[in-house]
Design an enzyme around this catalytic site. Structure first.
Site, PDB file in Angstrom:
ATOM      1  N   GLU A   1      31.106  20.853 -19.841  1.00 60.67           N
ATOM      2  CA  GLU A   1      29.741  20.349 -19.612  1.00 60.67           C
ATOM      3  C   GLU A   1      29.068  21.393 -18.731  1.00 60.67           C
ATOM      4  O   GLU A   1      29.381  21.508 -17.559  1.00 60.67           O
ATOM      5  CB  GLU A   1      29.778  19.001 -18.879  1.00 60.67           C
ATOM      6  CG  GLU A   1      30.554  17.916 -19.587  1.00 60.67           C
ATOM      7  CD  GLU A   1      29.780  17.255 -20.703  1.00 60.67           C
ATOM      8  OE1 GLU A   1      28.539  17.173 -20.602  1.00 60.67           O
ATOM      9  OE2 GLU A   1      30.405  16.828 -21.683  1.00 60.67           O
TER      10      GLU A   1
ATOM     11  N   LYS B   1      39.655  19.464  -8.852  1.00 56.74           N
ATOM     12  CA  LYS B   1      39.338  20.654  -8.047  1.00 56.74           C
ATOM     13  C   LYS B   1      37.830  20.633  -7.795  1.00 56.74           C
ATOM     14  O   LYS B   1      37.048  20.947  -8.673  1.00 56.74           O
ATOM     15  CB  LYS B   1      39.747  21.945  -8.772  1.00 56.74           C
ATOM     16  CG  LYS B   1      39.572  23.165  -7.868  1.00 56.74           C
ATOM     17  CD  LYS B   1      38.573  24.110  -8.487  1.00 56.74           C
ATOM     18  CE  LYS B   1      38.113  25.229  -7.630  1.00 56.74           C
ATOM     19  NZ  LYS B   1      36.994  24.898  -6.728  1.00 56.74           N
ATOM     20  N   PRO B   2      37.428  20.215  -6.580  1.00 56.51           N
ATOM     21  CA  PRO B   2      35.994  20.222  -6.279  1.00 56.51           C
ATOM     22  C   PRO B   2      35.479  21.641  -6.087  1.00 56.51           C
ATOM     23  O   PRO B   2      36.277  22.562  -5.862  1.00 56.51           O
ATOM     24  CB  PRO B   2      35.906  19.447  -4.961  1.00 56.51           C
ATOM     25  CG  PRO B   2      37.234  19.629  -4.318  1.00 56.51           C
ATOM     26  CD  PRO B   2      38.247  19.789  -5.432  1.00 56.51           C
TER      27      PRO B   2
ATOM     28  N   CYS C   1      21.881  18.960 -13.786  1.00 52.98           N
ATOM     29  CA  CYS C   1      22.024  19.685 -15.062  1.00 52.98           C
ATOM     30  C   CYS C   1      21.020  19.235 -16.106  1.00 52.98           C
ATOM     31  O   CYS C   1      20.557  20.034 -16.912  1.00 52.98           O
ATOM     32  CB  CYS C   1      23.443  19.520 -15.588  1.00 52.98           C
ATOM     33  SG  CYS C   1      23.931  17.801 -15.751  1.00 52.98           S
TER      34      CYS C   1
ATOM     35  N   THR D   1      27.616  27.816 -17.305  1.00 56.93           N
ATOM     36  CA  THR D   1      28.021  28.291 -18.633  1.00 56.93           C
ATOM     37  C   THR D   1      28.962  29.486 -18.518  1.00 56.93           C
ATOM     38  O   THR D   1      29.958  29.574 -19.240  1.00 56.93           O
ATOM     39  CB  THR D   1      26.763  28.636 -19.460  1.00 56.93           C
ATOM     40  OG1 THR D   1      26.072  27.399 -19.702  1.00 56.93           O
ATOM     41  CG2 THR D   1      27.116  29.286 -20.781  1.00 56.93           C
TER      42      THR D   1
ATOM     43  N   LYS E   1      24.882  23.929 -28.133  1.00 55.93           N
ATOM     44  CA  LYS E   1      24.723  25.362 -27.858  1.00 55.93           C
ATOM     45  C   LYS E   1      25.525  25.782 -26.595  1.00 55.93           C
ATOM     46  O   LYS E   1      26.629  25.298 -26.377  1.00 55.93           O
ATOM     47  CB  LYS E   1      23.234  25.700 -27.767  1.00 55.93           C
ATOM     48  CG  LYS E   1      22.521  25.286 -29.069  1.00 55.93           C
ATOM     49  CD  LYS E   1      21.088  25.637 -29.275  1.00 55.93           C
ATOM     50  CE  LYS E   1      20.084  25.848 -28.334  1.00 55.93           C
ATOM     51  NZ  LYS E   1      18.703  25.887 -28.650  1.00 55.93           N
TER      52      LYS E   1
ATOM     53  N   ASP F   1      27.762  16.734   3.185  1.00 56.82           N
ATOM     54  CA  ASP F   1      28.382  17.702   2.280  1.00 56.82           C
ATOM     55  C   ASP F   1      27.353  18.355   1.350  1.00 56.82           C
ATOM     56  O   ASP F   1      27.433  19.549   1.065  1.00 56.82           O
ATOM     57  CB  ASP F   1      29.426  16.949   1.441  1.00 56.82           C
ATOM     58  CG  ASP F   1      30.648  17.794   1.133  1.00 56.82           C
ATOM     59  OD1 ASP F   1      30.759  18.897   1.683  1.00 56.82           O
ATOM     60  OD2 ASP F   1      31.493  17.342   0.339  1.00 56.82           O
TER      61      ASP F   1
ATOM     62  N   TRP G   1      29.242  21.167  -7.530  1.00 57.19           N
ATOM     63  CA  TRP G   1      28.917  20.622  -6.213  1.00 57.19           C
ATOM     64  C   TRP G   1      27.740  19.655  -6.228  1.00 57.19           C
ATOM     65  O   TRP G   1      27.422  19.040  -5.220  1.00 57.19           O
ATOM     66  CB  TRP G   1      28.575  21.764  -5.234  1.00 57.19           C
ATOM     67  CG  TRP G   1      27.770  22.875  -5.847  1.00 57.19           C
ATOM     68  CD1 TRP G   1      28.239  24.089  -6.261  1.00 57.19           C
ATOM     69  CD2 TRP G   1      26.368  22.872  -6.148  1.00 57.19           C
ATOM     70  NE1 TRP G   1      27.227  24.843  -6.805  1.00 57.19           N
ATOM     71  CE2 TRP G   1      26.062  24.112  -6.742  1.00 57.19           C
ATOM     72  CE3 TRP G   1      25.338  21.940  -5.975  1.00 57.19           C
ATOM     73  CZ2 TRP G   1      24.768  24.454  -7.175  1.00 57.19           C
ATOM     74  CZ3 TRP G   1      24.063  22.273  -6.403  1.00 57.19           C
ATOM     75  CH2 TRP G   1      23.793  23.509  -6.995  1.00 57.19           C
TER      76      TRP G   1
ATOM     77  N   GLY H   1      27.702  23.549 -23.664  1.00 55.20           N
ATOM     78  CA  GLY H   1      29.076  23.053 -23.594  1.00 55.20           C
ATOM     79  C   GLY H   1      29.665  22.636 -24.916  1.00 55.20           C
ATOM     80  O   GLY H   1      29.038  22.778 -25.976  1.00 55.20           O
TER      81      GLY H   1
ATOM     82  N   GLU I   1      18.542  29.335 -16.493  1.00 58.30           N
ATOM     83  CA  GLU I   1      18.717  28.178 -15.610  1.00 58.30           C
ATOM     84  C   GLU I   1      18.587  28.640 -14.160  1.00 58.30           C
ATOM     85  O   GLU I   1      19.318  29.530 -13.726  1.00 58.30           O
ATOM     86  CB  GLU I   1      20.100  27.548 -15.832  1.00 58.30           C
ATOM     87  CG  GLU I   1      20.279  26.278 -15.018  1.00 58.30           C
ATOM     88  CD  GLU I   1      21.684  25.695 -15.104  1.00 58.30           C
ATOM     89  OE1 GLU I   1      22.660  26.442 -14.968  1.00 58.30           O
ATOM     90  OE2 GLU I   1      21.786  24.465 -15.292  1.00 58.30           O
TER      91      GLU I   1
HETATM   92  P1  TAP Z   1      30.301  26.901 -11.202  1.00 57.86           P
HETATM   93  O1  TAP Z   1      30.033  28.029 -10.314  1.00 57.86           O
HETATM   94  O2  TAP Z   1      30.521  27.166 -12.647  1.00 57.86           O
HETATM   95  O3  TAP Z   1      31.569  26.144 -10.596  1.00 57.86           O
HETATM   96  C1  TAP Z   1      32.056  24.938 -11.145  1.00 57.86           C
HETATM   97  C2  TAP Z   1      33.494  24.749 -10.709  1.00 57.86           C
HETATM   98  O4  TAP Z   1      34.323  25.721 -11.377  1.00 57.86           O
HETATM   99  C3  TAP Z   1      33.720  24.966  -9.216  1.00 57.86           C
HETATM  100  O5  TAP Z   1      34.685  24.057  -8.761  1.00 57.86           O
HETATM  101  C4  TAP Z   1      34.240  26.394  -9.190  1.00 57.86           C
HETATM  102  O6  TAP Z   1      34.931  26.762  -8.045  1.00 57.86           O
HETATM  103  C5  TAP Z   1      35.131  26.351 -10.406  1.00 57.86           C
HETATM  104  N1  TAP Z   1      35.575  27.652 -10.899  1.00 57.86           N
HETATM  105  C6  TAP Z   1      34.968  28.845 -10.795  1.00 57.86           C
HETATM  106  N2  TAP Z   1      35.742  29.814 -11.379  1.00 57.86           N
HETATM  107  C7  TAP Z   1      36.843  29.188 -11.857  1.00 57.86           C
HETATM  108  C8  TAP Z   1      38.007  29.638 -12.543  1.00 57.86           C
HETATM  109  N3  TAP Z   1      38.200  30.915 -12.860  1.00 57.86           N
HETATM  110  N4  TAP Z   1      38.950  28.733 -12.878  1.00 57.86           N
HETATM  111  C9  TAP Z   1      38.782  27.425 -12.566  1.00 57.86           C
HETATM  112  N5  TAP Z   1      37.718  26.949 -11.901  1.00 57.86           N
HETATM  113  C10 TAP Z   1      36.740  27.814 -11.557  1.00 57.86           C
HETATM  114  O7  TAP Z   1      29.142  25.791 -11.147  1.00 57.86           O
HETATM  115  P2  TAP Z   1      28.424  25.191  -9.859  1.00 57.86           P
HETATM  116  O8  TAP Z   1      27.593  26.260  -9.260  1.00 57.86           O
HETATM  117  O9  TAP Z   1      29.429  24.481  -9.009  1.00 57.86           O
HETATM  118  O10 TAP Z   1      27.492  24.051 -10.492  1.00 57.86           O
HETATM  119  C11 TAP Z   1      26.246  24.328 -11.034  1.00 57.86           C
HETATM  120  C12 TAP Z   1      26.326  24.438 -12.539  1.00 57.86           C
HETATM  121  O11 TAP Z   1      26.934  23.261 -13.062  1.00 57.86           O
HETATM  122  C13 TAP Z   1      24.968  24.534 -13.215  1.00 57.86           C
HETATM  123  O12 TAP Z   1      25.014  25.491 -14.222  1.00 57.86           O
HETATM  124  C14 TAP Z   1      24.780  23.137 -13.827  1.00 57.86           C
HETATM  125  O13 TAP Z   1      23.937  23.104 -14.934  1.00 57.86           O
HETATM  126  C15 TAP Z   1      26.175  22.785 -14.174  1.00 57.86           C
HETATM  127  N6  TAP Z   1      26.339  21.338 -14.316  1.00 57.86           N
HETATM  128  C16 TAP Z   1      26.422  20.824 -15.572  1.00 57.86           C
HETATM  129  C17 TAP Z   1      26.558  19.458 -15.748  1.00 57.86           C
HETATM  130  C18 TAP Z   1      26.635  18.903 -17.149  1.00 57.86           C
HETATM  131  S1  TAP Z   1      26.980  17.340 -17.344  1.00 57.86           S
HETATM  132  N7  TAP Z   1      26.431  19.640 -18.192  1.00 57.86           N
HETATM  133  C19 TAP Z   1      26.603  18.604 -14.639  1.00 57.86           C
HETATM  134  C20 TAP Z   1      26.513  19.167 -13.371  1.00 57.86           C
HETATM  135  C21 TAP Z   1      26.382  20.546 -13.213  1.00 57.86           C
HETATM  136  P3  TAP Z   1      34.125  27.345  -6.759  1.00 57.86           P
HETATM  137  O14 TAP Z   1      34.024  26.189  -5.900  1.00 57.86           O
HETATM  138  O15 TAP Z   1      34.942  28.435  -6.205  1.00 57.86           O
HETATM  139  O16 TAP Z   1      32.802  27.834  -7.224  1.00 57.86           O
END
Ligand code: TAP
Length: 485
Positions: free
Chosen positions: A253, A178-179, A287, A233, A459, A95, A154, A462, A389
């Site tokens: 977060e 919701k993954p 992150c 963010t 900031k 995955d 992811w 989150g 980022e």
């Molecule tokens: P995002 O693109 O923000 O997606 C995160 C989740 O939100 C996904 O399941 C996404 O669905 C969903 N989502 C998108 N639009 C939404 C909406 N309108 N309503 C509800 N849910 C929605 O992030 P990503 O690319 O998966 O992960 C990378 C980011 O996560 C990086 O910025 C990283 O820094 C951050 N992160 C932060 C932490 C902590 S602890 N601060 C930990 C891990 C990751 P989809 O599947 O359709 O995109």
């Protein structure tokens, strides 16, 4: 019979076969091949799933269950995560393409540890009695919210699922996960383990699909009373405004641009090892990874040489190989974004010390999304590679001349997730740790994660808190009762 390669939402412990007409391919990022088809929940399916969660939350057996019993269910879940670790590792290899050694030694044990921490914490929530007039008793109590939406990124599917489910259940809520649409397999497997652990049907449900459609329908559902989001963010800001307009509690977060500050008096060998591991683990898709290396000018050349020498030995390739440190980027889209940053990272005084582009991997992994671990020197605040980022294997090196300048540069970005300081001077380590405007700071170490330590982003990284006892209280609402006696 259900197609074995289809991945389906979960309601009341069983797969939903009629969640909607749309489906997406699930791609193994190491090979670029499609491994499954994911059914997207339409609005009606989201409603059905959230309604089942609400019903499960309201059931008398859940409402009257002792907190210690919820803890016992979580202990069973943690045991199952460990017992089935080979199966879970295999799922996440496909995955996410994360290297097998990092799954075995990192993600799986951390997932179990988080669940065990909250299993033990379930019956440790304390309310309080306050002083009032003698004829009245003043109590403050905690109560679960009801249905909580857990929106996941992811990068670490099992850890992130545990971070929502374990405190959520310890607090007595029902959770709808919701993954990210790229990584549904691990979350569905996790929900099945919850059922196997004896967690009642409907207490952990899963919706699948895109954020804009399924995710949006979930966060807007009136029965969802709290949203716990981990992701970027920009999406976090959108979720916050939706939640605020509906008066829902929200925990965010989000992203980071984390600095590691290395002073000339540090143990440079250890610092170099830690910087590379932190910057390149999971291909920089973590992150709290160090993506900016701030080095004191007097030792900068020596330190850069140490970094490059070590970076050249990093093993990149098939995540199934035990000695692989760097696997693929998660998707072609993420790969293209990082590649764009790499293309822009030279020039204007910057120099690519190693890496800088696509990595060639042969055999079964030839079509995966491979980027070379990259170190860029001569970076300064204001440059894109410094401020934004990337979420890829790119380490920007910035030089500084004084402690004050190091702190100023470290704090100059919009994010405030993690930081790190390296020095043999204990006072300086504490001074800089206090001065860094981030939710967590590591001094002379990196990435040490403990379930008992809270992470509260600063900031644009989150709001709210995850982990620790405070992370449990985040899943409880406050109630005051005044009793006349
Ligand atoms: P995002 O693109 O923000 O997606 C995160 C989740 O939100 C996904 O399941 C996404 O669905 C969903 N989502 C998108 N639009 C939404 C909406 N309108 N309503 C509800 N849910 C929605 O992030 P990503 O690319 O998966 O992960 C990378 C980011 O996560 C990086 O910025 C990283 O820094 C951050 N992160 C932060 C932490 C902590 S602890 N601060 C930990 C891990 C990751 P989809 O599947 O359709 O995109």
């Amino acid at each position: 019979m259900t197609d074995p390669t289809s991945v389906l939402p979960i309601i009341d412990g069983v797969e939903v076969t009629d969640a909607g007409p749309t489906s997406f391919p699930v791609v193994n990022p190491a090979t670029g091949s499609t491994i499954a088809s994911e059914t997207e929940c339409d609005a009606a399916a989201v409603d059905r799933i959230v309604t089942s969660s609400q019903r499960a939350f309201e059931q008398k057996s859940w409402q009257t269950m002792a907190a210690a019993e919820r803890g016992r269910l979580l202990l069973k879940l943690a045991d199952l995560v460990e017992e089935k670790s080979d199966e879970l590792v295999d799922i996440e290899l496909q995955d996410t393409g994360k290297p097998i050694s990092q799954l075995r030694a990192g993600e799986i044990p951390l997932t179990a540890a988080i669940i065990r921490f909250y299993a033990g914490a379930a019956d440790k929530v304390e309310g309080s009695i306050k002083s009032g007039v003698p004829s009245e008793v003043l109590m403050q109590l905690y109560e679960p919210y009801g249905v909580v939406a857990g929106i996941l990124p992811w990068n670490y599917p099992f850890v992130n699922a545990a971070l929502k489910v374990a405190p959520g259940i310890a607090a007595g809520n029902a959770i709808v996960l919701k993954p990210a649409q790229e990584t549904p397999l691990g979350t569905v497997a996790f929900a099945k383990l919850c059922t196997e652990a004896g967690i009642p049907p409907g207490i952990v449900n899963v919706v699948l699909g895109s954020g804009s459609k399924t995710g949006q329908a979930l966060i807007e559902h009136p029965a969802v009373k709290k949203i716990s989001f981990t992701g970027s963010t920009s999406v976090g800001q959108h979720i916050q405004s939706t939640a605020t307009s509906q008066m829902k509690m929200v925990n965010l977060e989000c992203g980071g641009k984390n600095a590691m500050v290395v002073f000339a008096d540090a143990d440079l060998e250890r610092a170099a090892e830690a910087a590379l591991l932190s910057a390149f683990v999971n291909s920089g898709q973590l992150c709290v990874s160090c993506s900016r290396l701030l080095i004191e000018k007097s030792v900068a050349s020596e330190f850069e040489a140490m970094l490059v020498e070590r970076a050249k030995k990093i093993t990149l390739g098939d995540p199934k190989n035990e000695d692989t440190l760097i696997g693929p980027m998660i998707t072609n889209g993420q790969y293209e974004i990082a590649l764009k940053y790499l293309a822009e990272s030279g020039g204007e005084g910057r120099q690519i010390l190693c890496g800088g582009g696509k990595a060639e991997v042969n055999g079964a992994c030839a079509n995966g999304f491979w980027l070379q671990p990259t170190i860029v020197s001569g970076v300064k605040p204001g440059m894109q590679v410094h401020d934004e980022e990337i979420f890829g294997p790119v380490l920007s090196v910035v030089q500084f001349e004084s402690e004050a300048e190091a702190v100023r540069i470290a704090n100059s970005v919009d994010y405030g997730l993690s930081g790190s300081v390296w020095t043999r001077d204990g006072s300086k380590a504490l001074r800089v740790s206090k001065a860094l405007d981030t939710g967590i700071v590591w001094a002379n170490t990196m990435l040490a994660g403990y379930p008992q330590i809270s992470l509260s982003p600063h900031k644009l990284s989150g709001t709210g808190v995850e982990l620790g006892m405070e992370g449990l209280l985040a899943y409880l609402k406050r109630k005051s009762i005044v009793i006349g006696i």
